[in-house]
Scaffold this active site. Structure first.
Site, mmCIF file in Angstrom:
data_model
loop_
_atom_site.group_PDB
_atom_site.id
_atom_site.type_symbol
_atom_site.label_atom_id
_atom_site.label_comp_id
_atom_site.label_asym_id
_atom_site.label_seq_id
_atom_site.Cartn_x
_atom_site.Cartn_y
_atom_site.Cartn_z
ATOM 1 N N CYS A 78 -17.884 -14.316 -3.478
ATOM 2 C CA CYS A 78 -18.707 -14.503 -2.183
ATOM 3 C C CYS A 78 -19.228 -13.519 -1.339
ATOM 4 C CB CYS A 78 -17.833 -15.554 -1.122
ATOM 5 S SG CYS A 78 -18.704 -16.483 0.003
ATOM 6 N N HIS A 124 -15.381 -19.521 -4.559
ATOM 7 C CA HIS A 124 -13.956 -18.976 -4.342
ATOM 8 C C HIS A 124 -13.085 -19.482 -5.272
ATOM 9 C CE1 HIS A 124 -14.610 -17.234 -0.132
ATOM 10 N NE2 HIS A 124 -15.643 -18.247 -0.202
ATOM 11 N N GLU A 178 -10.244 -18.231 -6.025
ATOM 12 C CA GLU A 178 -9.029 -17.974 -5.570
ATOM 13 C C GLU A 178 -8.251 -19.063 -5.224
ATOM 14 O OE1 GLU A 178 -11.476 -16.919 -4.258
ATOM 15 O OE2 GLU A 178 -11.423 -16.834 -2.213
HETATM 16 N N1 GLN Z 1 -21.692 -15.484 4.470
HETATM 17 C C1 GLN Z 1 -20.507 -14.510 4.207
HETATM 18 C C2 GLN Z 1 -20.971 -13.012 4.291
HETATM 19 O O1 GLN Z 1 -22.159 -12.832 4.462
HETATM 20 C C3 GLN Z 1 -19.653 -14.507 2.946
HETATM 21 C C4 GLN Z 1 -18.914 -16.036 3.107
HETATM 22 C C5 GLN Z 1 -17.703 -15.976 2.267
HETATM 23 O O2 GLN Z 1 -17.111 -14.774 1.732
HETATM 24 N N2 GLN Z 1 -16.948 -17.006 2.089
HETATM 25 O O3 GLN Z 1 -20.385 -12.261 3.850
#
Ligand code: GLN
Length: 189
Positions: free
Chosen positions: A78, A171, A173
């Site tokens: 992410c 994610h 994890e």
């Molecule tokens: N939207 C977040 C960002 O721009 C990422 C979201 C996340 O890691 N769950 O960093």
């Protein structure tokens, strides 16, 4: 096997638990000496612009770029995917990335209505389903030859690999599915 989790911000504990479940010794990385001690590293989800600023504040940005260039296996999930990208869409002013994977990643790409979702996708390394959780996730908008797409949602790559560098928009994890972390550790052994 010593696996690090960058521990400046984000869901550090969940990644540490997943790596431990794979049999790795886990190091939380906040300083240069800890970075130097790991055989693989996870860049967790969180807020990419905050992690970017903290990397610079903790003097970790340049050492991290150098270790990745020298071949350290990394997994970014992410916000971590955003950090690994060469180019960024919808970053905040001045937001930098590490330039580790030749791809363009769009932040918050799924839009408001589906900003968090559970999706069953196909994990192409073994061709079987993977349950994936997306939270204000990015997707990969374009990528160079040599970037392997490991999973997609509606035609958008959400997991990629470039050599020893892996990035997922979701994610891994929090699903209890250890295949992504295991792939990272396999690349380090
Ligand atoms: N939207 C977040 C960002 O721009 C990422 C979201 C996340 O890691 N769950 O960093």
């Amino acid at each position: 096997m010593r696996a690090g989790v960058l521990a400046l911000q984000g869901d550090v504990r969940e990644h540490a638990a997943a790596l431990e479940a794979c049999g790795a010794e886990v190091v939380r990385v906040r300083r240069r000496s800890e970075l130097d001690a790991v055989d693989a590293l996870v860049l967790p989800g969180g807020e990419s612009s905050t992690i970017d600023k903290l990397l610079r504040a903790f003097d970790l940005r340049e050492p991290l770029i150098a270790r990745i260039e020298a071949g350290l296996p990394v997994l970014g999930s992410c916000a971590g995917m955003i950090l690994l990208a060469r180019d960024l869409g919808d970053g905040i002013d001045g937001q930098q990335t590490l330039g580790a994977i030749p791809m363009t990643v769009r932040r918050n790409a799924f839009g408001r209505q589906v900003d968090s979702a559970e999706v069953s996708l196909t994990w192409t390394p073994d061709g079987s389903p993977m349950h994936a959780t997306f939270i204000r996730a990015p997707w990969v908008e374009s990528w160079d030859d040599g970037v392997q797409v490991l999973a997609s949602v509606e035609g958008h790559p959400v997991a990629v690999r470039h050599g020893a560098r892996i990035a997922t928009a979701f994610h891994p994890e929090i699903s209890g599915d250890l295949r992504v972390h295991q792939l990272l550790l396999d690349l380090a052994s």
